[in-house]
Design a protein around this motif. Structure first.
Motif, short mmCIF file in Angstrom:
data_model
loop_
_atom_site.label_atom_id
_atom_site.label_comp_id
_atom_site.label_asym_id
_atom_site.label_seq_id
_atom_site.Cartn_x
_atom_site.Cartn_y
_atom_site.Cartn_z
N VAL A 1 -28.26 -23.45 -13.97
CA VAL A 1 -27.10 -23.75 -13.13
C VAL A 1 -26.41 -22.42 -12.85
O VAL A 1 -25.97 -21.73 -13.77
CB VAL A 1 -26.12 -24.71 -13.84
CG1 VAL A 1 -24.88 -24.94 -12.97
CG2 VAL A 1 -26.81 -26.04 -14.14
N ILE A 2 -26.31 -22.05 -11.59
CA ILE A 2 -25.64 -20.81 -11.21
C ILE A 2 -24.15 -21.11 -11.07
O ILE A 2 -23.74 -21.97 -10.28
CB ILE A 2 -26.21 -20.25 -9.90
CG1 ILE A 2 -27.72 -20.02 -10.04
CG2 ILE A 2 -25.52 -18.95 -9.51
CD1 ILE A 2 -28.45 -19.89 -8.72
N GLY A 3 -23.35 -20.43 -11.87
CA GLY A 3 -21.91 -20.68 -11.84
C GLY A 3 -21.21 -19.87 -12.91
O GLY A 3 -21.84 -19.21 -13.72
N ALA A 4 -19.89 -19.95 -12.91
CA ALA A 4 -19.08 -19.17 -13.85
C ALA A 4 -18.76 -19.98 -15.10
O ALA A 4 -18.63 -21.21 -15.02
CB ALA A 4 -17.79 -18.73 -13.16
N PRO A 5 -18.59 -19.30 -16.24
CA PRO A 5 -18.25 -20.01 -17.48
C PRO A 5 -16.94 -20.79 -17.40
O PRO A 5 -16.75 -21.76 -18.13
CB PRO A 5 -18.16 -18.89 -18.53
CG PRO A 5 -18.87 -17.73 -17.94
CD PRO A 5 -18.74 -17.85 -16.45
N ALA B 1 -30.42 -30.05 -3.90
CA ALA B 1 -29.52 -30.12 -2.75
C ALA B 1 -28.85 -31.49 -2.78
O ALA B 1 -29.53 -32.49 -2.99
CB ALA B 1 -30.28 -29.94 -1.44
N PRO B 2 -27.52 -31.52 -2.63
CA PRO B 2 -26.61 -30.40 -2.36
C PRO B 2 -26.41 -29.52 -3.61
O PRO B 2 -26.60 -29.94 -4.73
CB PRO B 2 -25.29 -31.11 -1.99
CG PRO B 2 -25.64 -32.54 -1.76
CD PRO B 2 -26.82 -32.81 -2.61
N ARG B 3 -25.97 -28.28 -3.32
CA ARG B 3 -25.64 -27.30 -4.37
C ARG B 3 -24.63 -26.33 -3.76
O ARG B 3 -24.45 -26.28 -2.55
CB ARG B 3 -26.90 -26.54 -4.82
CG ARG B 3 -27.46 -25.69 -3.72
CD ARG B 3 -28.71 -24.91 -4.05
NE ARG B 3 -29.16 -24.24 -2.82
CZ ARG B 3 -29.89 -24.81 -1.88
NH1 ARG B 3 -30.29 -26.07 -2.02
NH2 ARG B 3 -30.22 -24.16 -0.79
N GLY B 4 -24.03 -25.51 -4.62
CA GLY B 4 -23.20 -24.41 -4.12
C GLY B 4 -21.91 -24.86 -3.47
O GLY B 4 -21.40 -25.95 -3.74
N PHE B 5 -21.41 -23.98 -2.61
CA PHE B 5 -20.08 -24.16 -2.01
C PHE B 5 -19.83 -25.58 -1.50
O PHE B 5 -20.65 -26.16 -0.79
CB PHE B 5 -19.91 -23.21 -0.81
CG PHE B 5 -19.35 -21.86 -1.15
CD1 PHE B 5 -19.34 -21.39 -2.45
CD2 PHE B 5 -18.84 -21.04 -0.16
CE1 PHE B 5 -18.82 -20.14 -2.77
CE2 PHE B 5 -18.32 -19.78 -0.45
CZ PHE B 5 -18.31 -19.33 -1.76
N CYS B 6 -18.65 -26.10 -1.86
CA CYS B 6 -18.17 -27.36 -1.28
C CYS B 6 -17.16 -27.02 -0.19
O CYS B 6 -16.78 -25.86 -0.02
CB CYS B 6 -17.52 -28.21 -2.36
SG CYS B 6 -16.07 -27.41 -3.10
N THR C 1 -29.84 -25.11 -9.53
CA THR C 1 -28.72 -25.62 -8.74
C THR C 1 -27.58 -24.62 -8.87
O THR C 1 -27.70 -23.62 -9.57
CB THR C 1 -28.30 -27.03 -9.19
OG1 THR C 1 -27.32 -27.54 -8.26
CG2 THR C 1 -27.70 -27.03 -10.59
N ALA C 2 -26.49 -24.89 -8.17
CA ALA C 2 -25.33 -23.99 -8.22
C ALA C 2 -24.06 -24.82 -8.17
O ALA C 2 -23.98 -25.81 -7.44
CB ALA C 2 -25.37 -23.01 -7.06
N GLY C 3 -23.09 -24.41 -8.95
CA GLY C 3 -21.79 -25.07 -8.94
C GLY C 3 -21.09 -24.89 -7.60
O GLY C 3 -21.48 -24.06 -6.78
N ALA C 4 -20.01 -25.66 -7.42
CA ALA C 4 -19.36 -25.73 -6.10
C ALA C 4 -18.64 -24.44 -5.70
O ALA C 4 -18.25 -24.29 -4.55
CB ALA C 4 -18.36 -26.89 -6.09
N SER C 5 -18.48 -23.49 -6.64
CA SER C 5 -17.85 -22.23 -6.26
C SER C 5 -18.83 -21.06 -6.27
O SER C 5 -18.43 -19.90 -6.17
CB SER C 5 -16.66 -21.93 -7.19
OG SER C 5 -16.98 -22.20 -8.53
N ALA C 6 -20.14 -21.36 -6.36
CA ALA C 6 -21.17 -20.31 -6.36
C ALA C 6 -21.77 -20.16 -4.96
O ALA C 6 -22.28 -21.13 -4.41
CB ALA C 6 -22.26 -20.64 -7.37
#
Length: 323
Positions: free
Chosen positions: A227-231, A17-22, A274-279
């Motif tokens: 890392v959860i996110g898109a290529p 944390a933080p992770r995911g949506f920004c 963790t997750a990228g900012a658009s996940a």
């Protein structure tokens, strides 16, 4: 006599944390949803609103139509520009066609656009640190006339820069880069062009910086990082690189739980997630549930910052529809 269930191996999952949506992604998704409420379907979106197939597919189901260029959009339907920003030619074309358009460019990307224009007005040529072909880079370079922005991706590229006037340069950066890599490239620029002007700090956004710091904090504790996110998500791919640089022997990008390579994780005692900012967080929950199904799971939150940033949606979506 009841069958004994196989004993699940213990595993500690360190949740970054933080992770995911920004805030910029959250605002962009809201913009599409509010546009659909205001004007009804279809609402057109130029390029993926954010780099996440799950998010894009969800909006498509609600009536969003994703296109590559404006010539695919009828004159009488609203169009939204993605969070990554667009070249100046795009809104100019929309105005020429009297289209209703909403710009979902992240305000932190818009800030870089303003910075570039200000330096250009002062007669400086721009050096942009970024990834060739990324929509944000195309959008930022498209704010200025051709030839006014030189793109560098690596320290080696800096040695090949041939500016119009080495005394009249400024640097800007893509907002989703690796903090450490960018610092090296900027140092190389400043060493080669001592007169180069830059922002007070690089343009890498708070969310990118915070997510990378959280990965660095969990890296020493874990055997593997997911890392959860898109290529095609720059900030998500940078998180994988940051994990590897921080000592994670196994760091992988997964779009969702179904993409986890369980065989590669055999024998691990700890994993970082963790997750990228658009996940979206729903994909994080899905991954945690998948681990809980296979392991005797302990989840530990590793929080390195708290984010309270919010961006308002454009005024056109806060006003009622006419009629």
């Amino acid at each position: 006599m009841s069958e004994s269930r196989p004993i699940k191996p213990p595993l500690t999952l360190y949740l970054a944390a933080p992770r995911g949506f920004c805030a910029g992604v959250d605002r962009a998704v809201q913009i599409v949803e509010l546009a659909l409420q205001k004007w009804g379907a279809p609402v057109y979106v130029r390029h993926e609103i954010v780099h996440n197939r799950f998010v894009v597919d969800g909006l498509r189901e609600k009536g969003a139509v994703f296109v590559d260029e404006l010539d695919e959009v009828p004159d009488d339907r609203p169009v939204i520009f993605s969070a990554h920003g667009v070249p100046k030619s795009v809104p100019a074309e929309a105005r020429a066609r009297n289209m209703v358009f909403v710009d979902a460019t992240c305000p932190l990307v818009s800030k870089v656009h303003v910075e570039a224009e200000r330096h250009h007005a002062d007669g400086l040529q721009m050096v942009m640190v970024g990834h060739a072909g990324h929509p944000e880079v195309l959008g930022t370079m498209g704010q200025l006339p051709a030839g006014e922005v030189i793109l560098v991706e690596t320290v080696e590229d800096v040695g090949r820069v041939t500016p119009r006037d080495p005394q009249r340069l400024a640097w800007i950066t893509q907002t989703t880069l690796s903090v450490d890599d960018t610092a090296e490239i900027v140092a190389a620029l400043q060493a080669r062009f001592p007169a180069i002007v830059g922002p007070a700090k690089d343009d890498i956004c708070y969310a990118t910086t915070n997510r990378q710091a959280a990965v660095k904090a969990i890296a020493p504790k874990i055997d593997a990082l997911l890392v959860i996110g898109a290529p095609n998500s720059s900030n998500s791919r940078r998180l994988v690189e940051v994990g590897r640089s921080a000592g994670c022997a196994y760091a992988q990008l997964v779009m969702r739980a179904a993409d986890i390579d369980w065989r590669a994780l055999e024998g691990i005692r700890s994993v970082g997630v963790t997750a990228g900012a658009s996940a979206p967080e729903v994909l994080v929950d899905e991954v945690i549930a998948a681990f809980a199904g296979r392991y005797d799971l302990t989840v530990e939150l590793v929080e390195t910052a708290r984010e309270r940033v919010e961006f308002k949606v454009p005024r056109i979506l806060r006003e009622p529809a006419p009629g």
